[in-house]
Design an enzyme around this catalytic site. Structure first.
Site, mmCIF file in Angstrom:
data_model
loop_
_atom_site.group_PDB
_atom_site.id
_atom_site.type_symbol
_atom_site.label_atom_id
_atom_site.label_comp_id
_atom_site.label_asym_id
_atom_site.label_seq_id
_atom_site.Cartn_x
_atom_site.Cartn_y
_atom_site.Cartn_z
ATOM 1 N N GLY A 604 0.830 -1.197 0.000
ATOM 2 C CA GLY A 604 0.000 0.000 0.000
ATOM 3 C C GLY A 604 0.855 1.233 0.000
ATOM 4 N N GLY A 606 0.498 5.514 1.214
ATOM 5 C CA GLY A 606 -0.325 6.578 1.781
ATOM 6 C C GLY A 606 0.423 7.883 1.672
ATOM 7 N N LYS A 610 5.336 4.347 1.503
ATOM 8 C CA LYS A 610 4.772 3.048 1.152
ATOM 9 C C LYS A 610 4.776 2.101 2.338
ATOM 10 C CE LYS A 610 6.148 3.109 -3.645
ATOM 11 N NZ LYS A 610 7.023 2.504 -4.640
ATOM 12 N N ASP A 720 -5.086 10.057 10.724
ATOM 13 C CA ASP A 720 -5.070 9.578 9.339
ATOM 14 C C ASP A 720 -5.975 8.352 9.244
ATOM 15 O OD1 ASP A 720 -4.426 9.341 6.668
ATOM 16 O OD2 ASP A 720 -2.620 8.145 7.050
#
Ligand SMILES: *[C@@H]1O[C@H](CO)[C@@H](O)[C@H](O)[C@H]1NC(C)=O
Ligand SMILES: *[C@@H]1O[C@H](CO)[C@@H](O)[C@H](O)[C@H]1NC(C)=O
Ligand SMILES: *[C@@H]1O[C@H](CO)[C@@H](O)[C@H](O)[C@H]1NC(C)=O
Ligand SMILES: *[C@@H]1O[C@H](CO)[C@@H](O)[C@H](O)[C@H]1NC(C)=O
Ligand SMILES: *[C@@H]1O[C@H](CO)[C@@H](O)[C@H](O)[C@H]1NC(C)=O
Ligand SMILES: *[C@@H]1O[C@H](CO)[C@@H](O)[C@H](O)[C@H]1NC(C)=O
Ligand SMILES: *[C@@H]1O[C@H](CO)[C@@H](O)[C@H](O)[C@H]1NC(C)=O
Ligand SMILES: *[C@@H]1O[C@H](CO)[C@@H](O)[C@H](O)[C@H]1NC(C)=O
Ligand SMILES: *[C@@H]1O[C@H](CO)[C@@H](O)[C@H](O)[C@H]1NC(C)=O
Ligand SMILES: *[C@@H]1O[C@H](CO)[C@@H](O)[C@H](O)[C@H]1NC(C)=O
Ligand SMILES: *[C@@H]1O[C@H](CO)[C@@H](O)[C@H](O)[C@H]1NC(C)=O
Length: 870
Positions: A604, A606, A610, A720
């Site tokens: 993933g 963000g 990574k 977040d």
């Protein structure tokens, strides 16, 4: 509490003997020993006192020690100041053997014990500061033998019992601070009779007290600062308080005081800088000339019980800066002299029954910053000079009877950020808004304003909350308004007409537009069918798309360039200055982790970097999140913060297993869950999850967050939260990950990463644009978005294929239609869960309210969700 059995004779003898040894040869040898004995009973986890060693330096140079400059052959310790060193253990009264000790400050540590009785042996002590520890028990009477004491600070502990009368024997006391403790009962006025030297008195924040104000305070002629707020005081304000000519600060707020003010209040307090009587049950009126100083003689004539002589100087309040009397029952004319005081900054009088008019305010140069007079009976006009005060940032006067029109310049102060004139009888048009570039909130609701909404409103860069509802405004809504970042734009119940800017409709709930029968647009009862309109909006959409595409392309190029540079740089510097810390035994080395961080293992990405999955030697998998250390934070700082995060242990949080640090990046190692994240699950083409599982995910997430917000100390904000940060285990139990990243990489770097994130901002609470301080309610908003995803089965970004809205706006739009709420529910779930899903929807709507104060806390969310379990 204070009972000690006398020491057995043998022990006593030993003590004497010891004493003898300590006091004989040269004073300095013995002072070293005394200090070391004192240190030996203290726990010092950070090694703050490690320099206390006679071999290293002279004891006068030890941390916290100051020696007297006296002419005696060898120096001796005058004060020991060990505040804020995280010390605990025992405070040993052996320190009292220092023959010239005048100051002892152990404030802001973690001592958890009663006040040591034998501190009474420190007879030379002038200053004793034990504030902000965890001391408990009552104040031992022995302390009152410290007859030279001038400063006694025991604030911020858990000291109980009555405030002892024998405190009065500390006749030289100048500073007495017993604030923020658990004292109870009534305060005996006799305590203060003898404290004639007192300058600073603080009994505040002792909510278990229940007492009248001790009138003897009024006899303490040297008093300058009196803090008695939030300490259960009831009854009237004694007249004796008027006899304190030196008084500068008086805080009696948040008590249960009743009755009228003593006549002449303020007249004999010429040095007053700040007075706070707020949140009591005081009543009556203020002498109107309270700060004019004119009518003094007349006043005294009327007052037969007024003792003391009539001062022959004219007293004014030329130093007064703060005047706070809000939340009481005062009535009568508001003392108008206050407005023109040379130093006045804050006037708060909201929630009383004051009447009268405001003067023009345009006279002398003013320092006024904040005026809150909401919910009174003020009349007349809004002051013409309001816009000329360069310092004012808040003017709120809602719920009064102000009338007439607004001055043209009402919003011309460069500092102005909140204007609230709702619920008055103002009329005329709203003037152009000029110069108030910091305006955040403009509330003019429920007046009789006419004319158009000035388009200048749209050019104020931080304006976020606009409430113009319930007026008589007409004309169109200025098109420019759609480009503003608004959290509130309430124009309901006016006479507006024409088409509503399209993004405005999609961005805000339709109820903000209701009660304007002539407005038209998609989603509104009236459709506008003017072709020119359509085309222009289509064209503008095309332009917008072009801008977005070119921006994205530019960004990708830039990122690619940076990546190449970064890779080159990185291969050179990987080996230098790395350090890893594992909180659990992990069978892997730093090098192996670094090698495993390649594209193939990416799981993933963000805003902060990574995430990868890495296999340990034993076969288990861990997740590794790579954060760029752009602020070059030191290992020490990063380690301290990560430790705080790693210690947060809850079944619904992922474990933080360890980290690797280098100057350029920080790798955080988390446990890895096979099922992936809720985000992954939601994006699967066949997203089929029963309501029971979804509820489980919602509840677990809510519990994890509630733990971070409330139970864990220090409180942590996630900042977040999104479905990609909710991991799922085999039974769909959720675990939150990625919390508190801001703590690791620093606020600046956190903000710039969030700002540069191109993808969905739909989890971010709208008020983030105008508030700098993050709050837990922003996490609640993000949680609400996740809940909406679970209920509708749609991703937060682009919930419907043809739509560019985010899920919050999409839901708000749908919900206003007939049966809208039911249509929102994921059709893949059988009808039997409908009632629970609707209840969850209601919670989600509250969590995603644009007004933060309307959102529930996570604890409330947990309770609501629990009630939905069958
Ligand atoms: C304390 O240290 C300074 C230099 O670090 C030294 O000049 C001074 O003499 C020392 N004081 C005593 C009392 O030893
Ligand atoms: C006591 O010490 C603390 C920490 O140094 C300080 O903030 C506080 O002002 C001191 N109290 C007094 C009365 O000086
Ligand atoms: C104020 O007094 C009332 C009645 O005397 C009591 O019920 C209330 O708890 C008091 N409030 C505070 C804050 O002490
Ligand atoms: C305030 O005082 C009035 C009477 O003076 C009393 O009726 C009322 O209950 C008091 N309110 C509170 C909150 O104590
Ligand atoms: C009253 O205010 C004036 C300035 O406005 C000042 O010069 C004078 O000293 C003040 N008088 C007293 C008694 O404080
Ligand atoms: C206005 O003030 C009164 C007390 O004076 C209070 O009871 C009432 O709740 C206040 N109204 C608002 C809207 O705050
Ligand atoms: C303005 O006043 C109204 C009514 O008192 C209140 O509901 C609203 O929260 C106020 N807004 C601001 C920004 O203070
Ligand atoms: C918008 O204004 C209307 C009318 O004054 C009011 O009923 C409604 O509560 C307002 N909505 C919000 C969110 O302030
Ligand atoms: C939204 O709902 C309210 C009441 O349910 C209704 O008065 C209003 O006309 C609706 N607005 C739209 C745009 O459907
Ligand atoms: C770590 O891995 C090595 C090789 O894969 C293995 O021999 C060793 O037993 C492992 N150690 C632990 C504590 O599991
Ligand atoms: C989340 O918490 C609940 C109760 O606190 C617990 O039953 C559940 O197992 C937790 N989830 C996970 C993944 O551990």
């Amino acid at each position: 509490m204070a009972t000690t059995s006398p020491p057995p004779p043998l022990l006593f003898l030993l003590l004497l003997l010891l004493l003898f040894f300590f006091t004989t040869p040269t004073t300095s040898d013995s002072e070293v020993d005394i200090l070391l004995t004192f240190k030996s009973s203290i726990e010092d986890p950070t090694g703050a006192l490690s320099g206390w060693s006679p071999i290293k330096t002279h004891f006068c140079n030890w941390t916290g020690i100051a020696c007297s400059e006296s002419s005696s052959p060898s120096p001796s310790v005058a004060s020991v100041d060990l505040h804020s060193l995280k010390l605990s253990g025992d405070i040993s009264s052996s320190i009292c053997q220092l023959s010239q000790l005048t100051g002892l400050n152990l404030a802001d540590n973690q001592f958890n014990q009663p006040i040591p009785l034998r501190l009474s042996d420190c007879i030379t002590l002038v200053t004793l500061n034990l504030s902000t520890n965890q001391l408990w028990g009552t104040i031992p009477n022995q302390i009152f033998q410290l007859s030279s004491l001038q400063v006694l600070d025991l604030s911020g502990n858990r000291i109980q019992g009555l405030i002892p009368v024998s405190l009065g024997s500390l006749e030289t006391l100048q500073v007495l601070n017993l604030g923020s403790n658990l004292f109870s009962g009534s305060v005996n006025p006799a305590v203060f009779v003898t404290l004639s030297q007192l300058v600073h008195l603080d009994l505040s924040q002792n909510p278990s007290l229940a007492s009248e104000l001790p009138s003897s305070i009024g006899k303490l002629g040297k008093l300058k600062r009196v803090f008695l707020q939030n300490s259960g005081f009831y009854g009237g304000i004694p007249e004796s308080l008027l006899g304190l000519p030196g008084l500068e600060v008086l805080d009696l707020s948040q008590n249960n005081l009743t009755g009228d003010l003593p006549l002449g209040f303020g007249l004999e307090l010429p040095n007053l800088v700040s007075v706070d009587l707020s949140q009591n049950n005081l009543s009556g009126s203020f002498p109107t000339d309270v700060c004019h100083g004119k009518a003094l003689a007349e006043l005294s004539l009327h007052d037969n019980s007024f003792t003391g002589s009539v001062p022959n100087t004219i007293v004014n309040c030329s130093r007064l800066q703060r005047f706070q009397v809000q939340d009481n029952g005062f009535d009568g004319e508001f003392p108008s002299g206050l407005w023109s005081l040379p130093e006045i900054r804050i006037i708060r009088a909201e929630n009383n029954r004051f009447s009268g008019e405001l003067p023009d305010l345009a006279v002398a140069p003013s320092h006024l910053e904040q005026v809150q007079i909401d919910n009174n009976s003020f009349t007349g006009r809004i002051p013409q000079g309001l816009g000329l005060i360069q310092t004012i940032y808040r003017f709120s006067a809602s719920f009064n009877d102000f009338s007439g029109s607004l001055p043209q310049n009402f919003c011309a102060s460069p500092a102005m950020s909140i204007i609230n004139l709702s619920h008055n009888s103002l009329s005329g048009s709203i003037p152009d808004l000029m110069n108030c570039k910091r305006l955040v909130s403009l509330y003019l609701a429920d007046n009789s304003f006419t004319g158009k909404i000035p388009s200048s409103i749209a050019h104020l860069p931080v304006l976020t909350y606009i409430d113009l509802s319930s007026n008589k405004l007409s004309g169109e809504i200025p098109q420019e308004i759609q480009y503003m970042k608004l959290a509130l734009f309430n124009v309901s119940y006016n006479q507006l007409s024409g088409s509503v800017p399209s993004t405005l409709i999609s961005g805000l709930p339709a109820s903000f537009l209701q009660g304007n029968p002539d407005l038209c647009g998609p989603g509104l009862p009236n459709q506008c069918d003017m072709p020119s309109n359509r085309q222009s909006s289509k064209a503008s959409r095309l332009v917008l798309a072009a801008i977005v595409v070119s921006f994205v392309a530019g960004f990708i190029l830039l990122a690619a360039g940076l990546f190449v540079v970064y890779r080159r740089f990185q291969t050179k510097s990987t080996k230098v200055g790395r350090k890893s810390v594992f909180f659990y035994p992990l069978n892997i080395s730093e090098e192996q982790i670094l090698v495993a961080l390649n594209e193939m293992n990416t799981i993933g990405r963000g805003p902060f970097g990574k995430a990868y999955v890495v296999q340990l030697r034993g076969g288990e998998l861990v997740a590794v999140k790579k954060l760029v250390n752009s602020c070059k934070l030191s290992l020490r700082t990063v380690k301290a913060e990560i430790k705080i995060l790693a210690k947060a242990r809850h079944k619904n949080l992922t474990k933080l297993l360890g980290f690797c640090y280098s100057e350029s990046e920080v790798l955080i190692i988390y446990e890895y869950l096979q099922k992936g994240s809720l985000g992954d699950v939601l994006c699967q083409p066949s997203f089929l999850l029963e309501w029971g599982d979804r509820l489980k995910i919602a509840l677990g997430t809510a519990k994890g967050l509630a733990y971070l917000h409330r139970d864990y100390v220090p409180h942590i904000l996630h900042r977040d939260l999104k479905s990609n940060n909710i991991l799922l285990d085999a039974g769909f139990e959720p675990r939150i990950t990625g919390f508190g990243i801001d703590r690791i990489i620093g606020e600046a770097s956190y903000n710039s990463s969030m700002a540069s994130e191109l993808s969905c901002h739909c989890y971010i609470a709208p008020e983030l644009v105008c508030t700098k301080k993050p709050t837990e309610l922003m996490d609640v908003y993000s949680f609400g978005v996740i809940l909406l995803e679970l209920i509708t089965g749609r991703p937060a970004e682009r919930p419907a294929s043809m739509d560019s809205l985010d899920i919050v706006k999409w839901v708000r739009r749908k919900i206003n239609m007939t049966n809208g709420a039911v249509q929102l529910l994921d059709p893949n779930i059988c009808n039997s869960a409908q009632q629970e899903m609707l209840a969850a929807l209601e919670l989600a709507l509250r969590c995603t309210s644009v007004m933060p104060e309307k959102r529930p806390t996570m604890d409330e969310a947990v309770r609501s969700l629990q009630s939905l379990y069958p």
